[in-house]
Enzyme design. Structure first.
Site, PDB file in Angstrom:
ATOM      1  N   GLY A 195      -3.431   0.689  -2.174  1.00 47.53           N
ATOM      2  CA  GLY A 195      -2.369   1.700  -2.262  1.00 47.53           C
ATOM      3  C   GLY A 195      -2.907   3.100  -2.003  1.00 47.53           C
ATOM      4  O   GLY A 195      -2.285   3.905  -1.299  1.00 47.53           O
ATOM      5  N   GLU A 226      -7.511  -5.062 -13.888  1.00 43.28           N
ATOM      6  CA  GLU A 226      -6.522  -6.097 -13.617  1.00 43.28           C
ATOM      7  C   GLU A 226      -7.266  -7.356 -13.168  1.00 43.28           C
ATOM      8  O   GLU A 226      -7.940  -7.357 -12.147  1.00 43.28           O
ATOM      9  CB  GLU A 226      -5.573  -5.609 -12.525  1.00 43.28           C
ATOM     10  CG  GLU A 226      -4.457  -6.578 -12.229  1.00 43.28           C
ATOM     11  CD  GLU A 226      -3.461  -6.038 -11.216  1.00 43.28           C
ATOM     12  OE1 GLU A 226      -3.891  -5.410 -10.236  1.00 43.28           O
ATOM     13  OE2 GLU A 226      -2.247  -6.249 -11.408  1.00 43.28           O
ATOM     14  N   LYS A 266       4.636  -6.998   7.453  1.00 42.79           N
ATOM     15  CA  LYS A 266       3.278  -7.571   7.518  1.00 42.79           C
ATOM     16  C   LYS A 266       3.057  -8.415   6.258  1.00 42.79           C
ATOM     17  O   LYS A 266       2.778  -7.909   5.194  1.00 42.79           O
ATOM     18  CB  LYS A 266       2.256  -6.437   7.574  1.00 42.79           C
ATOM     19  CG  LYS A 266       0.982  -6.765   8.332  1.00 42.79           C
ATOM     20  CD  LYS A 266       0.152  -7.876   7.725  1.00 42.79           C
ATOM     21  CE  LYS A 266      -0.732  -7.383   6.602  1.00 42.79           C
ATOM     22  NZ  LYS A 266      -1.499  -8.487   5.967  1.00 42.79           N
ATOM     23  N   GLU A 285       4.189  -0.258  -4.900  1.00 45.75           N
ATOM     24  CA  GLU A 285       4.286  -1.061  -6.118  1.00 45.75           C
ATOM     25  C   GLU A 285       2.913  -1.694  -6.309  1.00 45.75           C
ATOM     26  O   GLU A 285       2.529  -2.575  -5.553  1.00 45.75           O
ATOM     27  CB  GLU A 285       5.410  -2.099  -5.958  1.00 45.75           C
ATOM     28  CG  GLU A 285       5.988  -2.551  -7.276  1.00 45.75           C
ATOM     29  CD  GLU A 285       5.282  -3.776  -7.816  1.00 45.75           C
ATOM     30  OE1 GLU A 285       4.291  -3.598  -8.562  1.00 45.75           O
ATOM     31  OE2 GLU A 285       5.707  -4.887  -7.482  1.00 45.75           O
ATOM     32  N   GLY A 301       0.942  -4.239  -3.538  1.00 42.43           N
ATOM     33  CA  GLY A 301      -0.405  -4.796  -3.503  1.00 42.43           C
ATOM     34  C   GLY A 301      -1.283  -4.095  -4.513  1.00 42.43           C
ATOM     35  O   GLY A 301      -0.797  -3.557  -5.509  1.00 42.43           O
ATOM     36  N   SER A 302      -2.567  -4.076  -4.233  1.00 39.15           N
ATOM     37  CA  SER A 302      -3.521  -3.541  -5.201  1.00 39.15           C
ATOM     38  C   SER A 302      -3.495  -2.012  -5.207  1.00 39.15           C
ATOM     39  O   SER A 302      -3.166  -1.368  -4.208  1.00 39.15           O
ATOM     40  CB  SER A 302      -4.921  -4.036  -4.862  1.00 39.15           C
ATOM     41  OG  SER A 302      -5.285  -3.602  -3.565  1.00 39.15           O
ATOM     42  N   THR A 303      -3.867  -1.435  -6.337  1.00 40.50           N
ATOM     43  CA  THR A 303      -3.933   0.021  -6.468  1.00 40.50           C
ATOM     44  C   THR A 303      -4.965   0.591  -5.499  1.00 40.50           C
ATOM     45  O   THR A 303      -4.756   1.658  -4.912  1.00 40.50           O
ATOM     46  CB  THR A 303      -4.242   0.391  -7.927  1.00 40.50           C
ATOM     47  OG1 THR A 303      -3.111   0.021  -8.725  1.00 40.50           O
ATOM     48  CG2 THR A 303      -4.495   1.876  -8.098  1.00 40.50           C
ATOM     49  N   GLU A 304      -6.053  -0.139  -5.274  1.00 44.86           N
ATOM     50  CA  GLU A 304      -7.099   0.350  -4.376  1.00 44.86           C
ATOM     51  C   GLU A 304      -6.561   0.514  -2.954  1.00 44.86           C
ATOM     52  O   GLU A 304      -6.737   1.551  -2.324  1.00 44.86           O
ATOM     53  CB  GLU A 304      -8.304  -0.617  -4.378  1.00 44.86           C
ATOM     54  CG  GLU A 304      -9.163  -0.538  -5.623  1.00 44.86           C
ATOM     55  CD  GLU A 304      -8.377  -0.755  -6.942  1.00 44.86           C
ATOM     56  OE1 GLU A 304      -7.569  -1.716  -7.010  1.00 44.86           O
ATOM     57  OE2 GLU A 304      -8.547   0.053  -7.871  1.00 44.86           O
ATOM     58  N   CYS A 314       1.993  -8.854 -10.900  1.00 45.29           N
ATOM     59  CA  CYS A 314       1.548  -7.482 -11.179  1.00 45.29           C
ATOM     60  C   CYS A 314       1.945  -7.099 -12.600  1.00 45.29           C
ATOM     61  O   CYS A 314       1.313  -6.257 -13.215  1.00 45.29           O
ATOM     62  CB  CYS A 314       2.118  -6.522 -10.153  1.00 45.29           C
ATOM     63  SG  CYS A 314       3.831  -6.802  -9.804  1.00 45.29           S
TER      64      CYS A 314
HETATM   65  P1  ADP Z   1      -4.857  -8.321  -3.165  1.00 43.84           P
HETATM   66  O1  ADP Z   1      -6.122  -7.582  -3.499  1.00 43.84           O
HETATM   67  O2  ADP Z   1      -4.077  -8.733  -4.338  1.00 43.84           O
HETATM   68  O3  ADP Z   1      -5.016  -9.393  -2.133  1.00 43.84           O
HETATM   69  P2  ADP Z   1      -4.190  -6.271  -1.322  1.00 43.84           P
HETATM   70  O4  ADP Z   1      -3.735  -4.936  -1.779  1.00 43.84           O
HETATM   71  O5  ADP Z   1      -5.573  -6.412  -0.800  1.00 43.84           O
HETATM   72  O6  ADP Z   1      -3.913  -7.244  -2.512  1.00 43.84           O
HETATM   73  O7  ADP Z   1      -3.223  -6.835  -0.201  1.00 43.84           O
HETATM   74  C1  ADP Z   1      -1.839  -6.645  -0.176  1.00 43.84           C
HETATM   75  C2  ADP Z   1      -1.381  -6.495   1.264  1.00 43.84           C
HETATM   76  O8  ADP Z   1      -1.986  -5.330   1.820  1.00 43.84           O
HETATM   77  C3  ADP Z   1      -1.777  -7.634   2.190  1.00 43.84           C
HETATM   78  O9  ADP Z   1      -0.704  -7.861   3.085  1.00 43.84           O
HETATM   79  C4  ADP Z   1      -3.001  -7.094   2.896  1.00 43.84           C
HETATM   80  O10 ADP Z   1      -3.227  -7.674   4.158  1.00 43.84           O
HETATM   81  C5  ADP Z   1      -2.623  -5.636   3.056  1.00 43.84           C
HETATM   82  N1  ADP Z   1      -3.758  -4.709   3.228  1.00 43.84           N
HETATM   83  C6  ADP Z   1      -5.046  -4.873   2.848  1.00 43.84           C
HETATM   84  N2  ADP Z   1      -5.774  -3.774   3.169  1.00 43.84           N
HETATM   85  C7  ADP Z   1      -4.926  -2.895   3.759  1.00 43.84           C
HETATM   86  C8  ADP Z   1      -5.070  -1.565   4.309  1.00 43.84           C
HETATM   87  N3  ADP Z   1      -6.227  -0.913   4.287  1.00 43.84           N
HETATM   88  N4  ADP Z   1      -3.964  -0.963   4.815  1.00 43.84           N
HETATM   89  C9  ADP Z   1      -2.767  -1.585   4.800  1.00 43.84           C
HETATM   90  N5  ADP Z   1      -2.580  -2.832   4.320  1.00 43.84           N
HETATM   91  C10 ADP Z   1      -3.634  -3.485   3.807  1.00 43.84           C
END
Ligand code: ADP
Ligand code: MG
Length: 497
Positions: free
Chosen positions: A252, A400, A195, A269, A247-250, A303
């Site tokens: 994650g 961050e 994805k 990560e 992606g983001s810690t939130e 990151c």
């Molecule tokens: P950023 O805040 O840097 O854009 P995200 O963590 O939001 O990073 O996004 C990283 C990836 O995670 C993207 O491919 C995004 O579509 C996907 N993503 C966002 N929300 C969710 C979720 N609740 N579950 C799984 N994947 C998600």
């Protein structure tokens, strides 16, 4: 350097082609027929419409991946040697298309073309590194004593692919992150549903075509473009054995909860807030140039970005002055401009967030030494920015920012600086500058971070070197031999003789 017209043309041709989902070896429209727009962040114009996958599409992709993983399938019957050659061929194809892929990345993400070229080469190199592994994934024969059940036994372990893997990747290094995820999973014999990030789906889709060209059997890699809900459907799916996320810690943390349903294996990560420590005895010019590179490379959208600059008080003004000079010298321009050092940020959302952080820093008493503004009035361009007078409680120091903004702070002693540098919920990377060998390694040992660079620039990565985070920066390591553990189960087999 100039960029040949033919490169623009090849990238344009792909941009203008239809962008569907790759499921079971076929390019198909999303079940609901929905699409979404991906935007060129240098012009703010829509670049292309891309299929918007939803839970139903994720389910179809998981079924295709499961079928491709079935015993006796072409993928499971493929010898390790053939799998290795296939991975090598993918590396070759990435390199053959390096210009086109780099230009696509520049258009979709905004990053300077020269940086995008480095990303594609890194991706090719990782596939080649991983091409060596399928023939070397070994178990062991184990001398067992079995006190409760005495007897004569032959016992061995066998490493097996974990199965169907969901991989969710971010927008900052789209093709490189897709490769970091795909190459080891394929080396281990897994099948994948990938994805890509909604901001930057194009290079992953082009990679999907190249995987087919390389001869990857149908269904081994499926690509479902879409938003967070698409990723959420993948992490919640009961027939996915493992999820790998960057992606983001939130997000994650949400993935950890979603994965609990079937206790899928998980590697994460996540974010960072990474310090650079410049001791008084450092080569100050070297330290300043690399400190600037650590934060401004890729517009600060790494990151690992070196966003906290701690400099010994006796050389603070000198080093910060040099970093500010470097910031003022860097050219902010569209990534298609061969002279660009920084391109635009990836999206309006990131642009507003980064400028918002600078404003909040100002309001809380930070001094903007250089930068702090938008560049031009079209595109998401932000000046490289250096803040001083920042204190540990400020959000610019704690959170961050993910943009070209560094907070510089003075320190007096090694003990003090280690405590400050470790005073963060993250632990991804750190940098140390000193001419004193012992101090360099002592500082490196005390820093709680997954990677430490000494007297060199951040962003030195290698296919052979494990990468990952301490604390809230993640679980597990990518690259190197360690990443294989993420995609393998160990089976113990005991035979009575
Ligand atoms: P950023 O805040 O840097 O854009 P995200 O963590 O939001 O990073 O996004 C990283 C990836 O995670 C993207 O491919 C995004 O579509 C996907 N993503 C966002 N929300 C969710 C979720 N609740 N579950 C799984 N994947 C998600
Ligand atoms: Mg985009």
């Amino acid at each position: 350097m100039t960029i040949a017209q033919a490169v623009h043309d090849r990238a344009d041709a792909f941009v203008r082609s239809p962008h569907k989902l790759l499921i079971g070896g076929r390019w198909i429209e999303a079940a609901a027929g929905e699409t979404f727009a991906t935007v060129d962040p240098a012009t703010e114009k829509v670049l292309a419409e891309v299929g918007r996958g939803r839970a139903e599409d994720v389910d179809r992709a998981v079924r295709a991946a499961r079928a491709a993983f079935a015993d006796g399938s072409p993928w499971r019957r493929m010898t390790p040697s053939a799998r290795g050659r296939l991975l090598w061929r993918i590396g070759d194809l990435l390199e053959e298309h390096v210009d086109e892929l780099a230009m696509l990345e520049t258009l979709d993400n905004g990053k300077p073309y020269t940086i995008a070229l480095g990303d594609v080469r890194g991706a090719a190199d990782l596939f080649r590194y991983m091409a060596g592994w399928p023939t070397k994934i070994e178990g062991a024969t184990v001398p067992i004593s079995s006190l409760a059940m005495p007897g004569e036994y032959l016992a061995y372990t066998q490493r097996e692919p974990v199965g169907v893997v969901g991989q969710i990747i971010p927008w900052n290094y789209p093709l490189l992150m897709a490769s970091w995820k795909l190459a080891p999973a394929l080396a281990c014999g897994c099948t994948v549903v990938l994805k890509p990030a909604e901001q930057t789906p194009l290079t992953a889709l082009r990679l999907g075509q190249l995987l087919q060209e390389a001869g990857l059997p149908d269904g081994v890699v499926n690509i479902v473009t879409g938003f967070g809900d698409t990723g959420a459907a993948l992490t919640a799916h009961a027939d996915v054995d493992k999820v790998a996320f960057t992606g983001s810690t939130e997000v994650g943390k949400k993935i950890v909860e979603a994965a609990a349903g079937n206790l899928k294996r998980l590697t994460l990560e996540l974010g960072g807030k990474s310090p650079i420590v410049v001791h008084a005895d450092a080569d100050l010019e070297n330290a300043a140039v690399h400190a600037a590179g650590a934060i401004f490379y890729n517009q600060g959208q790494s990151c690992t970005a070196g966003s906290l600059l701690y400099v010994h008080r006796s050389v603070f003004d000198d080093v910060v002055g040099r970093v500010a000079e470097e910031a003022a010298r860097l050219k902010v321009a569209p990534g298609t401009d061969p002279g660009a050092d920084l391109g635009p940020l990836v999206s309006h959302e990131q642009f507003a967030k980064v400028l918002g952080y600078v404003d909040s820093g100002r309001a809380q008493g930070a001094e903007v030494v250089v930068g702090g503004h938008r560049v031009g009035d079209r595109g998401f361009f932000v000046e490289p920015t250096v803040l001083t007078n920042t204190t540990p409680g400020m959000s610019v120091v704690r959170e961050e920012i993910f943009g070209p903004v560094v907070c510089a702070m003075p320190f007096d002693s090694l003990e003090e600086i280690v405590a400050s540098a470790n005073d963060t919920r993250f632990g991804l990377a750190a940098g140390v500058f000193t001419r004193d060998l012992s101090k360099a390694h002592r500082t490196a040992r005390l820093l709680r971070a997954g990677t430490v660079w000494i007297n060199t620039t951040y962003h030195v990565f290698d296919a052979a070197m494990p990468f990952g985070g301490y604390k809230e920066s993640g679980w597990g390591r990518e690259m190197g031999s360690q990443v294989l553990d993420n995609y393998l189960e160990t089976k113990s087999v005991v035979t009575a003789l």
